[in-house]
Scaffold this motif. Structure first.
Motif, short mmCIF file in Angstrom:
data_model
loop_
_atom_site.label_atom_id
_atom_site.label_comp_id
_atom_site.label_asym_id
_atom_site.label_seq_id
_atom_site.Cartn_x
_atom_site.Cartn_y
_atom_site.Cartn_z
N LYS A 40 0.83 -1.21 0.00
CA LYS A 40 0.00 0.00 0.00
C LYS A 40 0.87 1.27 0.00
CE LYS A 40 -2.07 -1.30 3.87
NZ LYS A 40 -1.44 -2.64 4.06
N THR A 42 4.05 1.60 -0.73
CA THR A 42 4.89 1.67 -1.93
C THR A 42 4.10 2.22 -3.11
OG1 THR A 42 6.08 -0.28 -1.14
CG2 THR A 42 6.29 0.24 -3.49
N ARG A 158 10.88 -6.61 5.04
CA ARG A 158 10.89 -5.20 5.49
C ARG A 158 11.43 -5.10 6.91
NH1 ARG A 158 5.18 -2.28 5.49
NH2 ARG A 158 4.84 -3.76 7.20
N ARG A 203 2.39 -9.17 -7.86
CA ARG A 203 3.36 -9.01 -8.94
C ARG A 203 4.41 -7.93 -8.60
NH1 ARG A 203 -0.80 -7.20 -13.04
NH2 ARG A 203 -1.50 -6.26 -11.11
P1 ADP Z 1 2.15 -1.93 3.24
O1 ADP Z 1 2.15 -0.43 3.30
O2 ADP Z 1 0.97 -2.47 2.49
O3 ADP Z 1 2.32 -2.59 4.56
P2 ADP Z 1 4.75 -1.60 1.92
O4 ADP Z 1 4.49 -0.73 0.74
O5 ADP Z 1 5.42 -1.00 3.08
O6 ADP Z 1 3.40 -2.36 2.35
O7 ADP Z 1 5.59 -2.85 1.39
C1 ADP Z 1 6.01 -3.88 2.26
C2 ADP Z 1 7.39 -4.38 1.84
O8 ADP Z 1 7.29 -5.06 0.60
C3 ADP Z 1 8.40 -3.26 1.65
O9 ADP Z 1 9.67 -3.74 2.06
C4 ADP Z 1 8.37 -3.00 0.14
O10 ADP Z 1 9.60 -2.52 -0.34
C5 ADP Z 1 8.05 -4.37 -0.42
N1 ADP Z 1 7.20 -4.34 -1.60
C6 ADP Z 1 6.18 -3.51 -1.86
N2 ADP Z 1 5.59 -3.81 -3.03
C7 ADP Z 1 6.26 -4.89 -3.52
C8 ADP Z 1 6.11 -5.69 -4.72
N3 ADP Z 1 5.15 -5.43 -5.62
N4 ADP Z 1 6.95 -6.72 -4.89
C9 ADP Z 1 7.91 -7.00 -3.96
N5 ADP Z 1 8.12 -6.29 -2.83
C10 ADP Z 1 7.29 -5.24 -2.61
#
Ligand code: ADP
Ligand code: C5P
Ligand code: MG
Length: 220
Positions: A40, A42, A158, A203
């Motif tokens: 989310k 990202t 993460r 993906r």
């Molecule tokens: P959320 O806000 O939904 O908890 P994040 O955006 O913080 O998720 O992403 C969680 C982790 O996964 C981070 O380390 C990010 O860099 C990684 N990440 C985000 N999107 C992807 C993706 N499409 N593929 C692989 N890794 C991802």
């Protein structure tokens, strides 16, 4: 007498908390939901780079409030986050409301918001309705959908650098349970109103964002 004064004071505070004052445009809101680690944050960052949205993460706002020196809710927030539980909405809605007001007071053209990680349960939804109904338009829900395993893998990865107290196996199990039991029903509720735009979040970041673009370009 003192008790009466305190009651009057808390009445004023309550009214102030419920008074929402946006300067010009009605805020246009996209709720961003999905499991822990679905991507989310990202994707919201990518949206902000490419569209005129302001990103407000409920989790980030709660973490900020937790670390504020004079916060009355810091301890409670800390416990809830470690336990993967959803903080009472009175706290979260005030942080969101204030962030929205501050954003629009600084720049009245900033009336489009991505509200990330909210509403996560019935209590969140009720709090939103009580404070924001009629004052902000919820356009739709962006739902980043992926399996529990993808959520776990991404959060643990993460966790190697995030310093987050909840990116560990124990908290993650609880967060996933909360997500499945409390958040999925909210997504379903919006789905019944035709308001959910589902994206396969398993993906690559670029592939996911390509779908986000298609949706945002269409929705305006
Ligand atoms: P959320 O806000 O939904 O908890 P994040 O955006 O913080 O998720 O992403 C969680 C982790 O996964 C981070 O380390 C990010 O860099 C990684 N990440 C985000 N999107 C992807 C993706 N499409 N593929 C692989 N890794 C991802
Ligand atoms: O979205 P994020 O993963 O940053 O949320 C981290 C934690 O913050 C959640 O597991 C929950 O404990 C808390 N939170 C909450 N209410 C929200 C959003 C987040 O209590 N609406
Ligand atoms: Mg996040």
């Amino acid at each position: 007498m003192v008790a009466g004064f305190l009651r009057a004071l808390s009445g004023t505070a309550a009214r102030r908390a419920n008074r929402v004052s946006f300067v010009s445009m009605k805020p246009q809101v996209v709720f961003v939901l999905g499991g822990p680690g679905a991507g989310k944050g990202t994707q919201c960052a990518r949206i902000v780079e490419n569209y005129s949205y302001t990103h407000l993460s409920a989790g980030d706002l709660l973490r900020q409030e937790r670390s504020r020196k004079d916060s009355e809710s810091g301890q409670l927030i800390d416990t809830y986050i470690k336990e993967g539980k959803i903080v009472p909405v009175e706290i979260t809605i005030n942080l969101l409301r204030k962030a929205m007001e501050d954003t629009m007071q600084k720049d009245e053209d900033k009336f489009r918001f991505l509200i990330d990680g909210f509403p996560r349960n019935q209590d969140n939804l009720q709090g939103w309705t009580a404070v924001m109904e009629g004052k902000a338009d919820v356009r739709f829900v962006l739902f980043f959908d992926c399996s529990n395993q993808v959520c776990i893998d991404r959060c643990l990865e993460r966790g190697k650098s995030s310093g987050r107290s909840d990116d560990n196996r124990e908290s993650l199990e609880k967060r996933l349970r909360t997500y499945l039991q409390s958040t999925r029903p909210i997504i379903e509720l919006y789905g019944e109103q035709g308001k959910v735009r589902t994206i396969d979040a398993s993906r690559t970041v670029d592939e996911v964002f390509a779908d986000v673009r298609t949706i945002l370009d269409k929705e305006g």
